[in-house]
Design an enzyme around this catalytic site. Structure first.
Site, PDB file in Angstrom:
ATOM      1  CG  ASP A  39      -0.204  -8.016   0.130  1.00 10.95           C
ATOM      2  OD1 ASP A  39      -1.469  -8.572   0.416  1.00 10.95           O
ATOM      3  OD2 ASP A  39       0.138  -6.954   0.254  1.00 10.95           O
TER       4      ASP A  39
ATOM      5  CB  ALA B   6      -0.941  -0.126   1.321  1.00  6.81           C
TER       6      ALA B   6
ATOM      7  NE  ARG C 156       8.812  -3.974  -1.422  1.00 10.77           N
ATOM      8  CZ  ARG C 156       7.639  -3.866  -0.869  1.00 10.77           C
ATOM      9  NH1 ARG C 156       6.641  -4.887  -0.723  1.00 10.77           N
ATOM     10  NH2 ARG C 156       7.350  -2.622  -0.375  1.00 10.77           N
TER      11      ARG C 156
HETATM   12  C1  LIG Z   1      -7.178  -4.179   2.085  1.00 10.23           C
HETATM   13  C2  LIG Z   1      -5.895  -4.758   2.617  1.00 10.23           C
HETATM   14  O1  LIG Z   1      -4.847  -4.848   1.810  1.00 10.23           O
HETATM   15  C3  LIG Z   1      -6.091  -6.289   2.854  1.00 10.23           C
HETATM   16  O2  LIG Z   1      -7.266  -6.603   3.752  1.00 10.23           O
HETATM   17  C4  LIG Z   1      -4.735  -7.089   3.590  1.00 10.23           C
HETATM   18  O3  LIG Z   1      -5.188  -8.538   3.669  1.00 10.23           O
HETATM   19  C5  LIG Z   1      -3.744  -6.822   2.591  1.00 10.23           C
HETATM   20  O4  LIG Z   1      -3.686  -7.037   1.536  1.00 10.23           O
HETATM   21  C6  LIG Z   1      -2.575  -6.668   3.417  1.00 10.23           C
HETATM   22  O5  LIG Z   1      -1.368  -6.346   2.542  1.00 10.23           O
END
Ligand SMILES: C[C@H](O)[C@H](O)[C@@H](O)C(=O)CO
Length: 520
Positions: free
Chosen positions: A268, A18, A22
């Site tokens: 991921d 988020a 990489r």
């Molecule tokens: C929205 C979030 O990214 C998700 O729920 C979580 O599982 C995730 O992807 C963590 O990287």
């Protein structure tokens, strides 16, 4: 394919988080005879069988993933991400990796792009922290019923799940939704841009809360109830499916051959769990990054009333498993504090923040990391103060005090979720906790976690998602026979660090206060 044929199998993993992404080159190579290859003792059972190969990884490209605010709405910069992926392919070759056997992409979950009938992306995908879904989880809960929704999907109630994003589009009469022919989740979409092939990968599809947990297919009844076209969604394919190759256009643009592309565990967290170097059959994991995802792998979804009440999820895992886990707010709390302080001109690096936290007074106050107010507040440190004030506690004044409260509270929340996981998984007790992901570089958090749970923490690998991505590529290419072999090889290649619990009395007392404050 024989082992000899894979003398040095080279794969390229794109792991999009988020806040950053990489590109990681993996090389699966034979190791010297005489080296039994599995010296790492996780303390979690007898060492596995000797392995003949070792995985090495090399980060060839790292890039920021900055969300973009347009008016009142938050988006992902999807074309920039595509550009960075292309850069990663070029950089891998510049780093000397000319023969790449395959590549794959994993990313965060729940977000998607809509495409028209000619395959054009209709708009920039929204960020799951956008406020478009505020209040809609409750509305859909009333429309469908929380119990039936959980019974069908087994997925936890998070306000930003794809189902609520689609409901938001429907509710406001979105023209894009009306024009949409297909929905692709973020890694599916990027993979499509690279290959021209549309495919829906199942681990990520499960996070939409629209997939039936028992059949693994889209739930037709749910789609109908929400008046969503079933044809929007492609039949889910299992992680490890070959998904075409780089298109002729992309090859010409980048000057590269048609590298095969694999649909790995594209969520991921699915990739991170695949990289847990556990020797034991049943184990608890914590994938530690922007989010903390704590749980265990199960063979059947746990759809009990208790799982619903504790808001656990049964997301799709690699090899037909389910990830019984709960999302915990995670290091987002620290990232957002840092962002607020940076904005105020108080620039402190993450290591500096951790150092200040280490010097701060222990157990000054506690927060519930999963309080809804922490999802996307305007100013995280003030939000933390507001929580402390509301619960009649000391108000943290400095960055060190604030971060200490966050890290201790996260560790204590890990204990709550670990113990609940054990109950949901049939009352088993785990000997310790495997931590993977970039969050393990925060050694204070690993220490606090061992203290809070009163059991060892085995930390590593930090590049969990990228490594899980790589091993599923190797399985698809026939270089690794299955998850057991993969985990043995990962354990040998990336021996975990062990943190033993200490100061158990103080942490027991803290746990009691934490539970009182947070109402657990
Ligand atoms: C929205 C979030 O990214 C998700 O729920 C979580 O599982 C995730 O992807 C963590 O990287």
């Amino acid at each position: 394919m024989s082992r000899a044929a894979c003398a040095a199998a080279t794969a390229l993993a794109f792991d999009l988080g988020a806040s950053s992404g990489r590109a990681v080159i993996g090389k699966l190579e034979p190791i010297d005879s005489g080296d039994d290859g599995d010296q790492a003792n996780t303390g979690a059972g007898a060492p596995g069988p000797a392995v003949a190969r070792r995985l090495t990884v090399e980060e060839v490209h790292r890039f920021p993933n900055d969300p973009v605010q347009v008016g009142r709405h938050l988006h992902w910069d999807i074309l920039r991400l595509l550009h960075e992926i292309k850069q990663g392919i070029v950089k891998a070759r510049h780093a000397g990796h000319h023969a790449i056997d395959s590549l794959a992409i994993d990313s965060w979950a729940v977000d998607f792009g809509l495409l028209d009938a000619s395959g054009q992306l209709l708009s920039n995908p929204r960020h799951y922290r956008d406020h478009q879904t505020d209040g809609l989880m409750e509305e859909v809960g009333t429309l469908i019923g929380r119990e039936p929704l959980f019974a069908k999907t087994g997925i936890q109630f998070l306000p930003f799940n794809t189902i609520y994003q689609l409901y938001a589009l429907k509710k406001r009469g979105s023209v894009q939704l009306q024009q949409a022919d297909k929905l692709l989740m973020i890694p599916d979409l990027l993979r499509y841009f690279l290959t021209g092939v549309m495919m829906s990968e199942s681990t990520n599809a499960s996070t939409t809360q629209l997939l039936n947990a028992r059949t693994g297919e889209w739930d037709a009844g749910l789609l109908e109830r929400l008046q969503l076209q079933a044809s929007l969604l492609l039949p889910p394919v299992p992680a490890g499916t070959r998904a075409g190759a780089l298109s002729a256009e992309v090859c010409a643009e980048l000057g590269v051959p048609a590298i095969p592309v694999i649909a790995v565990g594209e969520h991921d967290t699915a990739s991170a769990v695949a990289a847990v170097p556990a020797a034991e059959e049943h184990f608890a994991y914590l994938s530690c990054g922007t989010w903390s995802l704590l749980g265990t792998e199960v063979k059947e979804p746990v759809l009990s009333r208790q799982a619903l009440d504790w808001n656990f999820t049964n997301e799709g895992g690699v090899n037909g498993t389910y990830r019984l886990l709960r999302n915990i707010m995670g290091l987002w709390l620290v990232q957002e504090c840092k962002r607020a302080w940076d904005k105020a001109g108080l620039s402190l690096s993450f290591p500096q923040l951790v150092e200040l936290a280490e010097q701060a007074e222990p157990f000054a106050a506690f927060i519930d990391p999963d309080d809804a107010g922490f999802m996307n507040p305007v100013h995280m440190p003030e939000q933390i103060q507001a929580y402390c004030s509301r619960t009649g506690q000391y108000l943290p004044q400095s960055p060190g005090e604030t971060i200490r409260i966050v890290l201790e509270s996260l560790a204590l929340q890990y204990r709550v979720v670990l113990e609940r996981t054990e109950q949901l998984a049939g009352g088993r007790r785990f000997n310790g906790l495997h931590m993977v992901g970039g969050g393990i570089n925060n050694r204070l958090l690993c220490r606090f976690t061992a203290n809070a749970i009163g059991r060892p923490v085995w930390a590593g690998p930090a590049e969990g998602s990228a490594i899980g991505n790589l091993v599923v590529q190797y399985m698809a290419l026939g270089h690794i026979s299955g998850m057991q072999e993969a985990r043995t090889m990962i354990r040998a290649s990336f021996p975990p660090d062990t943190y033993m619990p200490e100061q158990s009395g103080e942490w027991e007392q803290a746990y009691a206060v934490f539970r009182k404050i947070t109402g657990v």
